[in-house]
Write an enzyme that holds these catalytic residues in place. Structure first.
Site, PDB file in Angstrom:
ATOM      1  N   ASP A  17      44.310  49.608  46.898  1.00  0.00           N
ATOM      2  CA  ASP A  17      43.759  50.300  48.067  1.00  0.00           C
ATOM      3  C   ASP A  17      44.824  51.108  48.784  1.00  0.00           C
ATOM      4  O   ASP A  17      45.837  50.563  49.228  1.00  0.00           O
ATOM      5  CB  ASP A  17      43.131  49.284  49.025  1.00  0.00           C
ATOM      6  CG  ASP A  17      41.893  48.638  48.427  1.00  0.00           C
ATOM      7  OD1 ASP A  17      40.940  49.382  48.149  1.00  0.00           O
ATOM      8  OD2 ASP A  17      41.890  47.413  48.231  1.00  0.00           O
TER       9      ASP A  17
ATOM     10  N   ASP B 130      49.791  48.877  43.668  1.00  0.00           N
ATOM     11  CA  ASP B 130      48.796  48.388  44.612  1.00  0.00           C
ATOM     12  C   ASP B 130      47.529  49.222  44.373  1.00  0.00           C
ATOM     13  O   ASP B 130      47.598  50.293  43.752  1.00  0.00           O
ATOM     14  CB  ASP B 130      49.343  48.575  46.037  1.00  0.00           C
ATOM     15  CG  ASP B 130      48.296  48.321  47.095  1.00  0.00           C
ATOM     16  OD1 ASP B 130      47.702  47.231  47.084  1.00  0.00           O
ATOM     17  OD2 ASP B 130      48.061  49.220  47.924  1.00  0.00           O
TER      18      ASP B 130
ATOM     19  N   ASP C 239      51.448  51.372  49.584  1.00  0.00           N
ATOM     20  CA  ASP C 239      51.216  52.211  50.767  1.00  0.00           C
ATOM     21  C   ASP C 239      51.300  51.443  52.071  1.00  0.00           C
ATOM     22  O   ASP C 239      51.295  52.049  53.141  1.00  0.00           O
ATOM     23  CB  ASP C 239      49.830  52.860  50.679  1.00  0.00           C
ATOM     24  CG  ASP C 239      48.734  51.830  50.911  1.00  0.00           C
ATOM     25  OD1 ASP C 239      47.977  51.966  51.887  1.00  0.00           O
ATOM     26  OD2 ASP C 239      48.649  50.875  50.112  1.00  0.00           O
TER      27      ASP C 239
END
Length: 196
Positions: free
Chosen positions: A11, A9, A165
């Site tokens: 961001d 991922d 995250d």
């Protein structure tokens, strides 16, 4: 287990962009008369920007153009980009595996925003495949973004490891049948409104 593909991922995983994203969100949602707490912002990690504007507008009875607001928010975010740093433990994994394991970026961000972040951090060259919000119809928590990344890498999903995250992204990685590393176990982004 030896993984044949690594998928990251962007961001909050490769790039510590979440504080800058929230500053941009706060600026544009306030401008359009929307409330958007930092807690809610984190709970919607991985959802495309225009979709979040649609959700907030529907919930709060505000009329707006989600696509236009999304562009406005991303352009505002770009103004904060000089403050963004890579998340070092994740970048270490990328560097260790470069040239040994094919790697992809799979993000809910728009393609042009993804490119700007990767180039700002000078990490674009580590990856051979890129999947952004425009590349799939369904987004996290659906597994499509990660399955498409595996397809572009030419690696079976079950032989891929995802670094994520956000809860929706973790669910997406699990739904794809991939091993998932939760970046929150070793990185906590700075909160803008902490103690405010």
């Amino acid at each position: 287990m030896q993984f044949e593909g690594l998928i990251f991922d962007l961001d909050g995983t490769l790039a510590d962009t979440m504080p800058a994203h929230y500053l941009a969100w706060r600026e544009i949602t306030q401008k359009h008369g929307l409330k958007f707490s930092e807690e809610r912002f984190y709970s919607l990690g991985g959802v495309p920007t225009s979709r979040i504007f649609s959700i907030l507008a529907d919930e709060q009875g505000v009329s707006l153009d989600p696509g236009a607001c999304a562009i406005e928010k991303e352009e505002t975010f770009i103004s904060y980009l000089s403050e963004v740093e890579p998340i070092q433990p994740v970048l270490d994994v990328v560097r260790e595996n470069y040239d040994n394991v094919p790697m992809a970026v799979a993000t809910g961000a728009m393609h042009w925003v993804m490119e700007r972040i990767l180039n700002q951090l000078d990490i674009h060259h580590y990856f051979t495949a890129f999947v952004s919000s425009e590349d799939t119809v369904r987004h996290k928590p659906f597994p499509d973004v990660f399955l498409e990344a595996a397809r572009r890498l030419g690696v079976p999903a079950e032989k891929c490891c995802v670094y994520e995250d956000a809860q929706l992204g973790i669910e997406a990685g699990q739904a794809a049948g991939m091993h998932v590393v939760d970046v929150r176990d070793f990185h906590t982004p700075r909160r803008i409104t902490a103690g405010a």
